[in-house]
Enzyme design. Structure first.
Site, short mmCIF file in Angstrom:
data_model
loop_
_atom_site.label_atom_id
_atom_site.label_comp_id
_atom_site.label_asym_id
_atom_site.label_seq_id
_atom_site.Cartn_x
_atom_site.Cartn_y
_atom_site.Cartn_z
N ASP A 110 -62.25 60.43 -68.78
CA ASP A 110 -61.75 61.33 -70.14
C ASP A 110 -60.88 62.47 -70.37
O ASP A 110 -60.08 63.76 -70.36
CB ASP A 110 -63.56 62.64 -69.65
CG ASP A 110 -64.45 61.84 -69.95
OD1 ASP A 110 -64.39 60.96 -70.85
OD2 ASP A 110 -64.88 62.36 -68.41
N LYS A 127 -64.77 54.23 -66.89
CA LYS A 127 -65.98 54.34 -67.77
C LYS A 127 -65.04 55.42 -68.83
O LYS A 127 -64.57 56.22 -68.62
CB LYS A 127 -66.93 55.48 -67.37
CG LYS A 127 -68.28 56.02 -68.83
CD LYS A 127 -69.10 56.72 -68.44
CE LYS A 127 -67.69 58.03 -69.66
NZ LYS A 127 -68.45 59.21 -69.80
N ASP A 140 -68.89 53.73 -73.04
CA ASP A 140 -69.50 55.19 -73.53
C ASP A 140 -69.41 55.82 -74.83
O ASP A 140 -69.27 56.26 -75.22
CB ASP A 140 -69.34 55.63 -72.62
CG ASP A 140 -70.41 56.84 -72.37
OD1 ASP A 140 -71.49 56.81 -73.26
OD2 ASP A 140 -70.02 57.92 -71.87
N LYS A 195 -72.31 55.67 -76.95
CA LYS A 195 -73.92 56.38 -77.64
C LYS A 195 -74.23 56.00 -79.32
O LYS A 195 -73.97 56.71 -79.41
CB LYS A 195 -73.36 58.05 -77.56
CG LYS A 195 -73.53 57.82 -75.75
CD LYS A 195 -73.64 59.86 -75.42
CE LYS A 195 -73.53 60.20 -74.02
NZ LYS A 195 -71.93 59.78 -73.52
N ASP A 212 -77.26 55.01 -85.11
CA ASP A 212 -77.64 54.84 -86.73
C ASP A 212 -78.29 54.05 -87.06
O ASP A 212 -79.21 53.25 -85.79
CB ASP A 212 -76.05 54.86 -87.34
CG ASP A 212 -75.51 54.80 -88.49
OD1 ASP A 212 -76.41 55.02 -89.82
OD2 ASP A 212 -74.21 55.24 -88.84
N ASN A 261 -79.47 47.87 -88.94
CA ASN A 261 -77.78 47.16 -89.43
C ASN A 261 -76.06 47.75 -88.90
O ASN A 261 -75.42 46.72 -88.30
CB ASN A 261 -77.16 46.66 -91.06
CG ASN A 261 -77.08 45.84 -91.08
OD1 ASN A 261 -77.04 44.94 -90.91
ND2 ASN A 261 -75.78 46.54 -92.59
N THR A 262 -75.97 48.66 -89.16
CA THR A 262 -74.99 49.78 -88.81
C THR A 262 -74.52 49.46 -87.50
O THR A 262 -73.62 48.74 -86.88
CB THR A 262 -74.82 51.08 -89.42
OG1 THR A 262 -75.39 50.64 -90.08
CG2 THR A 262 -73.65 51.63 -89.12
N THR A 312 -78.52 65.54 -71.63
CA THR A 312 -78.45 66.03 -70.64
C THR A 312 -78.30 68.04 -70.07
O THR A 312 -78.60 68.27 -69.70
CB THR A 312 -77.90 65.57 -68.61
OG1 THR A 312 -76.25 65.36 -69.52
CG2 THR A 312 -78.08 64.68 -68.24
N ARG A 340 -64.73 63.94 -62.97
CA ARG A 340 -63.42 65.21 -62.75
C ARG A 340 -63.38 65.25 -61.40
O ARG A 340 -62.27 65.71 -60.78
CB ARG A 340 -64.06 67.43 -62.70
CG ARG A 340 -63.39 66.32 -64.58
CD ARG A 340 -64.68 68.26 -65.18
NE ARG A 340 -65.78 66.82 -65.59
CZ ARG A 340 -66.88 67.82 -66.18
NH1 ARG A 340 -66.26 70.20 -66.62
NH2 ARG A 340 -67.81 68.55 -66.03
O1 C5P Z 1 -66.50 64.83 -64.62
P1 C5P Z 1 -67.78 64.54 -64.55
O2 C5P Z 1 -67.77 63.55 -63.62
O3 C5P Z 1 -68.64 66.06 -64.84
O4 C5P Z 1 -68.35 63.62 -65.68
C1 C5P Z 1 -69.12 62.64 -66.50
C2 C5P Z 1 -69.04 61.55 -67.21
O5 C5P Z 1 -70.17 61.41 -67.51
C3 C5P Z 1 -68.82 62.69 -68.79
O6 C5P Z 1 -68.28 61.42 -68.79
C4 C5P Z 1 -69.78 62.61 -69.58
O7 C5P Z 1 -69.48 62.87 -71.17
C5 C5P Z 1 -70.58 61.90 -68.97
N1 C5P Z 1 -71.98 61.65 -69.30
C6 C5P Z 1 -72.93 63.04 -69.05
N2 C5P Z 1 -73.98 62.93 -68.68
C7 C5P Z 1 -74.78 62.24 -69.51
C8 C5P Z 1 -74.13 61.20 -70.21
C9 C5P Z 1 -72.56 60.63 -69.82
O8 C5P Z 1 -71.77 64.35 -67.98
N3 C5P Z 1 -76.10 62.45 -69.50
#
Ligand code: C5P
Length: 244
Positions: free
Chosen positions: A21, A43, A70, A72, A75, A78-79, A129, A220
């Site tokens: 990220d 990812k 990722d 997500k 829309d 078709n898009t 989440t 992280r």
């Molecule tokens: O740093 P961390 O381990 O929290 O990163 C989790 C990753 O999973 C991030 O890229 C976050 O955008 C992604 N993610 C999430 N919860 C979701 C869907 C994706 O934390 N429901």
């Protein structure tokens, strides 16, 4: 010329996909090189993709690791189908849409992916989440979140998709309801002692894997560590795997 991405079964012997990220391409590349022997995949999400686009994704071909893109999509059918054709054409291993886009949208997405790159697994986000029971009425939904997750995950499977993104605490219910082959991709993973950051409902890597997660998305705890390779290796060892 850039090498092609590898598309492998996303459920590798090492289930950890490291979340890169960042908008910093050099930093993302360096991180990927550092951890590549200790994770099962990469990812790439909206932050990275909006800065570097498809060419940024192709940069990781030489890593030899499967990629979960990722983005997500949410829309009209078709898009989303068009977006899925373009993204699957990159050769990524996992791609996702929002289940709340509805059945017609998910079916169109699944068909689009199959027509371009059948090895790509298409999964759906059920409920973000970051949404809790208290948030649901304001967007026209009835709590509890868990009921919405199960309903949307069942719809996802009926539409022919391969799995869902879910929180660790939903794994057991979804595994029981949706069977052994449905791919459960789980973020919010924290090894013992790791900082929670903005994640609230977390689980350890081995606990989540043993509950039935197919892919563990970890950001992280690896990317923010003083030594990302060491952190990734420790997680792999805790899972009893030594290399991606
Ligand atoms: O740093 P961390 O381990 O929290 O990163 C989790 C990753 O999973 C991030 O890229 C976050 O955008 C992604 N993610 C999430 N919860 C979701 C869907 C994706 O934390 N429901």
């Amino acid at each position: 010329m850039t090498a092609s991405l590898v598309t492998v079964n996303p459920v590798t012997s090492n289930p950890v996909y490291v979340a890169l990220d960042t908008t910093d391409l050099d930093y993302a590349r360096e991180l990927a090189q550092q951890v590549r022997g200790h994770v099962g995949g990469l990812k790439l999400g909206l932050e990275f993709f909006n800065a570097h686009g498809p060419d940024g994704v192709r940069v990781f071909a030489d890593c030899g690791l499967p990629i979960f893109l990722d983005l997500k999509f949410h829309d009209i059918p078709n898009t989303v189908a068009g977006a899925c054709r373009a993204a699957a054409g990159l050769g990524v291993s996992i791609l996702n849409v929002h289940a709340q886009g509805g059945a017609a949208m998910m079916r169109a997405a699944a068909e689009a992916v199959k027509s371009v790159h059948p090895a790509t697994r298409l999964i759906a986000v059920t409920m973000l989440t970051s949404l809790s029971d208290e948030d649901l009425p304001s967007v026209g939904l009835t709590p509890p979140v868990g009921d919405q997750v199960l309903r949307l995950a069942s719809l996802t499977r009926q539409c022919g998709l391969d799995g869902v993104v879910c929180s660790a605490h939903e794994i057991a219910t979804l595994r029981a309801e949706l069977g052994p082959d449905f791919l459960l991709v789980v973020p919010g993973i924290r090894p013992a002692g790791a900082a929670l950051g903005d994640q609230r409902r977390v689980m350890g890597p081995a606990q989540a894997r043993d509950a039935g997660a197919g892919v563990l998305v970890i950001g992280r705890p690896i990317t923010g560590a003083a030594d990302p390779a060491l952190a990734a290796r420790a997680i792999a060892e805790s899972l009893g795997v030594t290399a991606g």
